[in-house]
Motif scaffolding. Sequence first.
Motif, PDB file in Angstrom:
ATOM      1  N   GLU A   1       0.830  -1.208   0.000  1.00 26.23           N
ATOM      2  CA  GLU A   1       0.000   0.000   0.000  1.00 26.23           C
ATOM      3  C   GLU A   1       0.863   1.256   0.000  1.00 26.23           C
ATOM      4  N   GLN A   2       1.973   1.236   0.747  1.00 28.90           N
ATOM      5  CA  GLN A   2       2.887   2.376   0.774  1.00 28.90           C
ATOM      6  C   GLN A   2       3.458   2.650  -0.614  1.00 28.90           C
ATOM      7  N   ARG A   3       3.869   1.597  -1.289  1.00 27.92           N
ATOM      8  CA  ARG A   3       4.432   1.758  -2.633  1.00 27.92           C
ATOM      9  C   ARG A   3       3.382   2.298  -3.603  1.00 27.92           C
ATOM     10  N   GLN A   4       2.160   1.803  -3.481  1.00 31.41           N
ATOM     11  CA  GLN A   4       1.101   2.270  -4.374  1.00 31.41           C
ATOM     12  C   GLN A   4       0.809   3.749  -4.147  1.00 31.41           C
ATOM     13  N   GLN A   5       0.727   4.156  -2.886  1.00 32.64           N
ATOM     14  CA  GLN A   5       0.486   5.567  -2.583  1.00 32.64           C
ATOM     15  C   GLN A   5       1.647   6.434  -3.059  1.00 32.64           C
ATOM     16  N   ALA A   6       2.866   5.958  -2.812  1.00 33.32           N
ATOM     17  CA  ALA A   6       4.044   6.715  -3.238  1.00 33.32           C
ATOM     18  C   ALA A   6       4.084   6.857  -4.754  1.00 33.32           C
ATOM     19  N   SER A   7       3.698   5.796  -5.458  1.00 39.11           N
ATOM     20  CA  SER A   7       3.673   5.838  -6.917  1.00 39.11           C
ATOM     21  C   SER A   7       2.702   6.897  -7.423  1.00 39.11           C
ATOM     22  N   MET A   8       1.540   6.990  -6.790  1.00 46.64           N
ATOM     23  CA  MET A   8       0.547   7.983  -7.190  1.00 46.64           C
ATOM     24  C   MET A   8       1.051   9.405  -6.931  1.00 46.64           C
ATOM     25  N   ILE A   9       1.683   9.602  -5.781  1.00 49.68           N
ATOM     26  CA  ILE A   9       2.202  10.933  -5.449  1.00 49.68           C
ATOM     27  C   ILE A   9       3.306  11.325  -6.428  1.00 49.68           C
ATOM     28  N   TYR A  10       4.178  10.368  -6.755  1.00 49.88           N
ATOM     29  CA  TYR A  10       5.253  10.667  -7.704  1.00 49.88           C
ATOM     30  C   TYR A  10       4.680  10.993  -9.082  1.00 49.88           C
ATOM     31  N   GLU A  11       3.636  10.281  -9.472  1.00 48.57           N
ATOM     32  CA  GLU A  11       2.987  10.567 -10.758  1.00 48.57           C
ATOM     33  C   GLU A  11       2.434  11.994 -10.769  1.00 48.57           C
ATOM     34  N   HIS A  12       1.806  12.404  -9.671  1.00 47.84           N
ATOM     35  CA  HIS A  12       1.297  13.778  -9.565  1.00 47.84           C
ATOM     36  C   HIS A  12       2.444  14.786  -9.619  1.00 47.84           C
ATOM     37  N   MET A  13       3.560  14.421  -9.000  1.00 49.14           N
ATOM     38  CA  MET A  13       4.728  15.299  -9.024  1.00 49.14           C
ATOM     39  C   MET A  13       5.214  15.511 -10.457  1.00 49.14           C
ATOM     40  N   MET A  14       5.295  14.433 -11.232  1.00 52.79           N
ATOM     41  CA  MET A  14       5.766  14.540 -12.607  1.00 52.79           C
ATOM     42  C   MET A  14       4.800  15.364 -13.458  1.00 52.79           C
ATOM     43  N   ILE A  15       3.506  15.203 -13.226  1.00 48.64           N
ATOM     44  CA  ILE A  15       2.514  16.007 -13.954  1.00 48.64           C
ATOM     45  C   ILE A  15       2.700  17.486 -13.625  1.00 48.64           C
ATOM     46  N   SER A  16       2.961  17.779 -12.356  1.00 43.72           N
ATOM     47  CA  SER A  16       3.194  19.165 -11.944  1.00 43.72           C
ATOM     48  C   SER A  16       4.428  19.734 -12.637  1.00 43.72           C
ATOM     49  N   LEU A  17       5.481  18.925 -12.757  1.00 44.41           N
ATOM     50  CA  LEU A  17       6.694  19.391 -13.428  1.00 44.41           C
ATOM     51  C   LEU A  17       6.437  19.655 -14.909  1.00 44.41           C
ATOM     52  N   ILE A  18       5.684  18.766 -15.544  1.00 47.25           N
ATOM     53  CA  ILE A  18       5.358  18.951 -16.963  1.00 47.25           C
ATOM     54  C   ILE A  18       4.597  20.259 -17.169  1.00 47.25           C
ATOM     55  N   ASN A  19       3.748  20.590 -16.200  1.00 46.47           N
ATOM     56  CA  ASN A  19       2.949  21.817 -16.282  1.00 46.47           C
ATOM     57  C   ASN A  19       3.671  23.028 -15.685  1.00 46.47           C
ATOM     58  N   HIS A  20       4.962  22.844 -15.353  1.00 46.25           N
ATOM     59  CA  HIS A  20       5.791  23.920 -14.793  1.00 46.25           C
ATOM     60  C   HIS A  20       5.249  24.441 -13.454  1.00 46.25           C
ATOM     61  N   GLN A  21       4.570  23.569 -12.730  1.00 43.01           N
ATOM     62  CA  GLN A  21       4.068  23.925 -11.398  1.00 43.01           C
ATOM     63  C   GLN A  21       5.105  23.457 -10.370  1.00 43.01           C
ATOM     64  N   TYR A  22       6.203  24.195 -10.300  1.00 45.66           N
ATOM     65  CA  TYR A  22       7.360  23.741  -9.533  1.00 45.66           C
ATOM     66  C   TYR A  22       7.106  23.718  -8.027  1.00 45.66           C
ATOM     67  N   ASP A  23       6.351  24.670  -7.524  1.00 44.00           N
ATOM     68  CA  ASP A  23       6.058  24.680  -6.087  1.00 44.00           C
ATOM     69  C   ASP A  23       5.238  23.456  -5.695  1.00 44.00           C
ATOM     70  N   GLU A  24       4.256  23.118  -6.526  1.00 39.82           N
ATOM     71  CA  GLU A  24       3.429  21.944  -6.249  1.00 39.82           C
ATOM     72  C   GLU A  24       4.269  20.670  -6.334  1.00 39.82           C
ATOM     73  N   ALA A  25       5.145  20.606  -7.328  1.00 36.30           N
ATOM     74  CA  ALA A  25       6.023  19.438  -7.461  1.00 36.30           C
ATOM     75  C   ALA A  25       6.930  19.304  -6.249  1.00 36.30           C
ATOM     76  N   ASP A  26       7.425  20.437  -5.759  1.00 32.88           N
ATOM     77  CA  ASP A  26       8.296  20.414  -4.583  1.00 32.88           C
ATOM     78  C   ASP A  26       7.534  19.912  -3.359  1.00 32.88           C
ATOM     79  N   ASN A  27       6.273  20.301  -3.234  1.00 34.02           N
ATOM     80  CA  ASN A  27       5.457  19.825  -2.109  1.00 34.02           C
ATOM     81  C   ASN A  27       5.261  18.313  -2.175  1.00 34.02           C
ATOM     82  N   GLN A  28       5.025  17.791  -3.382  1.00 34.87           N
ATOM     83  CA  GLN A  28       4.864  16.347  -3.540  1.00 34.87           C
ATOM     84  C   GLN A  28       6.159  15.622  -3.183  1.00 34.87           C
ATOM     85  N   ALA A  29       7.282  16.195  -3.588  1.00 31.17           N
ATOM     86  CA  ALA A  29       8.578  15.582  -3.270  1.00 31.17           C
ATOM     87  C   ALA A  29       8.819  15.572  -1.765  1.00 31.17           C
ATOM     88  N   LYS A  30       8.414  16.641  -1.086  1.00 29.60           N
ATOM     89  CA  LYS A  30       8.568  16.706   0.370  1.00 29.60           C
ATOM     90  C   LYS A  30       7.745  15.616   1.052  1.00 29.60           C
TER      91      LYS A  30
END
Length: 215
Positions: free
Chosen positions: A48-77
């Motif tokens: 379950e931890q890996r699945q949740q982490a995978s989803m968060i990382y996917e959201h992080m990458m989407i944020s980076l693609i959209n140049h939403q760097y602050d949001e991506a940084d929050n996901q990384a944190k």
Amino acid sequence: MDQYLTEEQQVELLKRLWKEYGLAVLTGVALAVMIVFGWRFYQTYRVEQRQQASMIYEHMMISLINHQYDEADNQAKILRSHFRDTPYSTIAALTTAKIAVDRGNTVMAIRMLRWASAHGQGNAFRQTARIRLARVYLDQKKPNQALNILESIDDAAFMPLVDETKGDAYVQLGSILQAQTAYNRALAALPDTALNRPLVEMKLADLPVEDNQKN
């Protein structure tokens, strides 16, 4: 049990054995059940931890693609703080460092690479982070700090890249003979088909000739 004991004697023997060992048997069974269910719970939790982490990382990458760097940084944190035991926390740190370098934020890049070097999941991730950290120091013209980082890498699979990077550091220091030695070590370990072999050969060929080599 002795086949010559009478039925009453057998019953009495069973009662005595239960009285003496019954609690220990029950305790052993209970512990076995707890271990089995505890292990299953742990495995389910990790999945379950890996699945949740995978989803968060996917959201992080989407944020980076959209140049939403602050949001991506929050996901990384979130990944670093709550999902440290998954590979996604390390991948997120390395990704954040790469973006930081591209945007000229070397302070952030160094912080992320130091974190990945210390907490990365898996030896390969930690070694990769250290080599990238050394590269950042070289970009800052800090070859001694780069060399200090590289000395902490002992995985043979990474040594050609380590030696190439050491050669670059020695070039910055003006230590041409040491740079030559490092590049030669890298070439000796690299297969002929290695993609970075031509680059290392070019670096070696471009080294200036020291006075003591001319004579």
